[in-house]
Design a protein around this motif. Sequence first.
Motif, PDB file in Angstrom:
ATOM      1  N   MET A   1       0.839  -1.189   0.000  1.00 42.89           N
ATOM      2  CA  MET A   1       0.000   0.000   0.000  1.00 42.89           C
ATOM      3  C   MET A   1       0.883   1.251   0.000  1.00 42.89           C
ATOM      4  N   VAL A   2       0.618   2.174  -0.936  1.00 45.09           N
ATOM      5  CA  VAL A   2       1.424   3.403  -0.976  1.00 45.09           C
ATOM      6  C   VAL A   2       0.513   4.629  -0.890  1.00 45.09           C
ATOM      7  N   LEU A   3       1.057   5.681  -0.291  1.00 44.29           N
ATOM      8  CA  LEU A   3       0.303   6.940  -0.213  1.00 44.29           C
ATOM      9  C   LEU A   3       0.533   7.735  -1.491  1.00 44.29           C
ATOM     10  N   ASP A   4      -0.383   8.651  -1.772  1.00 46.70           N
ATOM     11  CA  ASP A   4      -0.196   9.550  -2.911  1.00 46.70           C
ATOM     12  C   ASP A   4       1.047  10.405  -2.661  1.00 46.70           C
ATOM     13  N   PRO A   5       1.587  11.030  -3.726  1.00 48.88           N
ATOM     14  CA  PRO A   5       2.788  11.872  -3.552  1.00 48.88           C
ATOM     15  C   PRO A   5       2.517  13.094  -2.665  1.00 48.88           C
ATOM     16  N   PRO A   6       3.586  13.776  -2.204  1.00 45.19           N
ATOM     17  CA  PRO A   6       3.397  14.951  -1.346  1.00 45.19           C
ATOM     18  C   PRO A   6       2.553  16.025  -2.032  1.00 45.19           C
ATOM     19  N   LEU A   7       1.793  16.769  -1.241  1.00 45.76           N
ATOM     20  CA  LEU A   7       0.947  17.841  -1.780  1.00 45.76           C
ATOM     21  C   LEU A   7       1.816  19.002  -2.254  1.00 45.76           C
ATOM     22  N   ALA A   8       1.353  19.701  -3.281  1.00 44.35           N
ATOM     23  CA  ALA A   8       2.098  20.864  -3.779  1.00 44.35           C
ATOM     24  C   ALA A   8       2.080  21.977  -2.728  1.00 44.35           C
TER      25      ALA A   8
END
Length: 311
Positions: A1-8
Motif C-alpha cells: 500500500m502506498v500513499l499519494d505523492p506529497p501535496l504541492a
Amino acid sequence: MVLDPPLAKPLVERLAVIGIGLIGSSILHAAKARRLAGTTVASDASEAVRTRATELGLGDEIAPSAAEAVKGADLVIICVPVGAMAAVAAEIGPYLEAGAIVSDVGSVKGAVLAALKAHIPGGAHVIPAHPVAGTEYSGPDAGFATLFQNRWCILTPPDGADEKAVAKLTEVWTAMGANVETMSAEHHDLVLAITSHVPHLIAYNIVGTAADLEAVTQSEVIKFSAGGFRDFTRIAASDPTMWRDVFLNNREAVIEVLGRFTEDLIALQRAIRWEQGDALFDLFTRTRAIRRSIIELGQETAAPDFGREHD
Ligand code: NAP
C-alpha cells in the motif's frame, strides 16, 4: 500500500501532535509523506518517548511540553489515551492560537467532547475525530504512514461547529488516505460499542477465562491456539491503558450492548442444550455473510486464515 505523492501546497501551516504513540506517530509519518503541514511539532508526556521520537525523525520539532507544542499551531491533534484528554486540554487551553482547530483521535467521543469543551477557549474550534484504524502495538516505533489508508475516520463536530474547520479537518484525514464520515458523538459511541468496544471485552474475557481454566494446562492453550483462540489473543494484546479508558468513558453504550450480547449468548446456550441445530445453522450462515460484506468493502483480506503463510 502506498500513499499519494506529497501535496504541492500544505493544508495547514503548523500541525501539533500531542502524544507520540501508535496513532500520533502514524499521523506524523503520514504528514511527512504527504507534506500536510508547513511544519510539524510533536510532544509527549514521557521524556523517553520524546527522545525516541527525535531518533526516529518524527516531526520537524519535538517540544518539551504540550503547552509549548501548540503555540502558533493552526491544527492540534491530541493523541493520548481517552482518560488523559482533559489534562492535556487544560494544559494547552491558555496557549492556543485564536482560530486554531483542536481535534483528537480518541476511541470514545462523548466523554472527550465534554473534556475538550471544558478546557478549550471559545476562540478555538473543537472538532473531535476517531480514525477507526489501529494495531495491537503501541508507542512511537509502532506507527506507519499508511495506517489510515482506506480506513474510516469519524468526525463528531458539536452542534454549531465551524463548517470551514470541519472541511479543513476532513481534507487532512482524506489526505492521509482515510474515508471521512460525520456523526454525533453519542451515535459514534453506540456504533463503536458494538463494532469495537464489546468485541475487545469479549476477547479480553475469553483469553482470561482460558488462562484461568484449571482443567486445561496453559501449555495446551498455547499449543492448540490455532483452533480460533489465537485470533482473540491479537485483540486481547491491545494496550491496557487505552482500553481501560475506553470502558470507563463509554460505560452506558457498552453496558447496553453487553446486555443484548448476554441475552443472545443465553439463547445460543439454550439452542445447544435443546439440540436446535437449525437455529445454530441459521445464525452461522448469517454471520458468514457479514464477513463477506466486510471483505467486499475492502476492510479485510479475502485470503484464507487472514493471509497467514502456511508451509
Ligand atoms: P499509545 O501508543 O499508548 O500512545 C499514547 C501516548 O500518549 C504515549 O506515549 C503516552 O505516554 C502519551 N501520553 C499519555 N498521557 C499524556 C499526556 N498527559 N500528555 C502527553 N502525552 C501523554 O496509544 P495509541 O494507541 O496511539 O492511542 C492514542 C489514542 O488513540 C487513544 O485515545 C486511543 O483511544 C486512540 N485510538 C487508538 C487506536 C489503536 O488501535 N491503538 C485506534 C484508534 C484510536 P506514556 O506512555 O508515558 O503514558
